[in-house]
Design a protein around this motif. Structure first.
Motif, short mmCIF file in Angstrom:
data_model
loop_
_atom_site.label_atom_id
_atom_site.label_comp_id
_atom_site.label_asym_id
_atom_site.label_seq_id
_atom_site.Cartn_x
_atom_site.Cartn_y
_atom_site.Cartn_z
N HIS A 196 -96.08 -4.47 -19.42
CA HIS A 196 -97.44 -4.96 -19.66
C HIS A 196 -98.15 -5.19 -18.32
O HIS A 196 -99.30 -4.78 -18.15
CB HIS A 196 -97.40 -6.24 -20.49
N HIS A 197 -97.47 -5.85 -17.41
CA HIS A 197 -98.05 -6.09 -16.09
C HIS A 197 -98.37 -4.78 -15.38
O HIS A 197 -99.41 -4.65 -14.72
CB HIS A 197 -97.09 -6.91 -15.22
N LEU A 198 -97.48 -3.81 -15.51
CA LEU A 198 -97.66 -2.52 -14.84
C LEU A 198 -98.92 -1.81 -15.34
O LEU A 198 -99.74 -1.33 -14.55
CB LEU A 198 -96.43 -1.65 -15.08
N ALA A 248 -98.40 4.14 -26.91
CA ALA A 248 -97.28 4.80 -26.24
C ALA A 248 -97.54 4.81 -24.74
O ALA A 248 -98.63 5.20 -24.30
CB ALA A 248 -97.11 6.21 -26.77
N THR A 249 -96.54 4.41 -23.96
CA THR A 249 -96.76 4.34 -22.52
C THR A 249 -97.02 5.73 -21.92
O THR A 249 -97.69 5.84 -20.89
CB THR A 249 -95.56 3.68 -21.81
N GLU A 250 -96.54 6.80 -22.57
CA GLU A 250 -96.83 8.14 -22.06
C GLU A 250 -98.31 8.48 -22.17
O GLU A 250 -98.80 9.38 -21.47
CB GLU A 250 -96.02 9.18 -22.83
N ASN A 251 -99.04 7.76 -23.04
CA ASN A 251 -100.47 8.02 -23.20
C ASN A 251 -101.32 7.33 -22.14
O ASN A 251 -102.53 7.59 -22.06
CB ASN A 251 -100.93 7.63 -24.59
N ILE A 252 -100.72 6.46 -21.34
CA ILE A 252 -101.49 5.81 -20.26
C ILE A 252 -101.78 6.80 -19.14
O ILE A 252 -102.95 6.96 -18.75
CB ILE A 252 -100.76 4.55 -19.77
N PRO A 253 -100.79 7.51 -18.59
CA PRO A 253 -101.14 8.57 -17.63
C PRO A 253 -102.04 9.63 -18.23
O PRO A 253 -102.93 10.16 -17.55
CB PRO A 253 -99.77 9.15 -17.23
N LEU A 255 -96.32 5.77 -12.69
CA LEU A 255 -96.10 4.42 -13.20
C LEU A 255 -94.74 4.41 -13.92
O LEU A 255 -94.61 5.03 -14.97
CB LEU A 255 -97.21 4.01 -14.17
N PRO A 256 -93.75 3.72 -13.39
CA PRO A 256 -92.39 3.79 -13.94
C PRO A 256 -92.18 2.89 -15.16
O PRO A 256 -91.49 1.87 -15.09
CB PRO A 256 -91.53 3.33 -12.75
N PHE A 257 -92.75 3.30 -16.29
CA PHE A 257 -92.56 2.53 -17.52
C PHE A 257 -91.13 2.67 -18.00
O PHE A 257 -90.52 3.75 -17.90
CB PHE A 257 -93.52 3.01 -18.60
N THR A 258 -90.60 1.59 -18.57
CA THR A 258 -89.25 1.61 -19.12
C THR A 258 -89.24 1.39 -20.63
O THR A 258 -88.18 1.43 -21.25
CB THR A 258 -88.38 0.52 -18.45
N ARG A 259 -90.42 1.16 -21.22
CA ARG A 259 -90.55 1.02 -22.66
C ARG A 259 -91.34 2.20 -23.21
O ARG A 259 -92.17 2.78 -22.51
CB ARG A 259 -91.28 -0.28 -23.03
#
Length: 209
Positions: A164-166, A134-139, A123-127
């Motif tokens: 957010h959509h991602l 933290a977006t790193e905690n989603i994976p 998932l290519p998060f940019t924030r």
């Protein structure tokens, strides 16, 4: 037979309570409270699209960051999934997949409930964070869920965009894939006639075919 499980996970960082009904017959609705607003929203979204009844609470023994909250909730939820599936004799459809659009974003999720734990998330998060998560905690949440429930999960963005959509499309797609994979089956879906119990694949078992 009701496929339900209640799990309590207590560590030096958190206390987690999860009450899960895979078929949503007993619990009414979905309620998640972690102190991290966006995590609440995402797990509630996952449960809704999976067709689960879910009550989940996370209390922090000491505030560090959102890492332990996300990880410990995912581990407790994965354990609850494993127990609930076991209560039904591992008779599940086993495979599930979904592709979900959310405006400009498109995400694919696929699940194999096989006893072989693993997660591959692209998932290519940019924030760095969304809504306190933290977006790193989603994976990492997805990996922890897959590990504790002993299933294989793939989540991949086919088209990126708004963060957010991602994230939301990813949790919706994973929920829909889980709804298919964990649907009751008349028999164990395996040419071997058995699905390894949670953890067996991680201990070096051959897994299922």
């Amino acid at each position: 037979m009701a496929r339900r499980a209640r799990v309590e996970r207590v560590t030096g960082e958190t206390r987690v309570l999860v009450d899960l009904d895979l078929d949503a017959r007993e619990l009414r609705g979905v309620s998640v409270s972690t102190g991290v607003p966006f995590l609440d929203h995402m797990v509630e979204t996952l449960a809704y699209y999976a067709g689960w009844g879910l009550e989940a609470r996370v209390e922090e023994a000491k505030r560090v960051d959102d890492h332990h909250v996300a990880e410990d909730l995912a581990l407790a939820l994965g354990e609850a999934v494993a127990r609930a599936v076991a209560s039904g004799g591992y008779r599940v459809a086993r495979f599930g997949h979904a592709i979900v659009p959310m405006d400009e974003v498109l995400v694919l999720a696929a699940v194999d409930y096989s006893g072989r734990p693993g997660a591959w998330v692209d998932l290519p998060f940019t924030r760095e964070e969304v809504g306190g998560l933290a977006t790193e905690n989603i994976p990492h949440f997805v990996w922890s869920l897959a590990s504790a429930s002993a299933m294989t999960v793939h989540v991949r963005a086919l088209q990126g965009g708004n963060n957010h959509h991602l994230a939301e499309a990813a949790f919706k797609a994973l929920g829909m894939a889980l709804r298919q994979a964990l649907a009751p089956s008349a028999a164990v879906v395996s040419t071997k006639g058995v699905i390894l119990p949670p953890g067996a694949g991680a201990r070096g078992g051959a897994g299922e075919e």
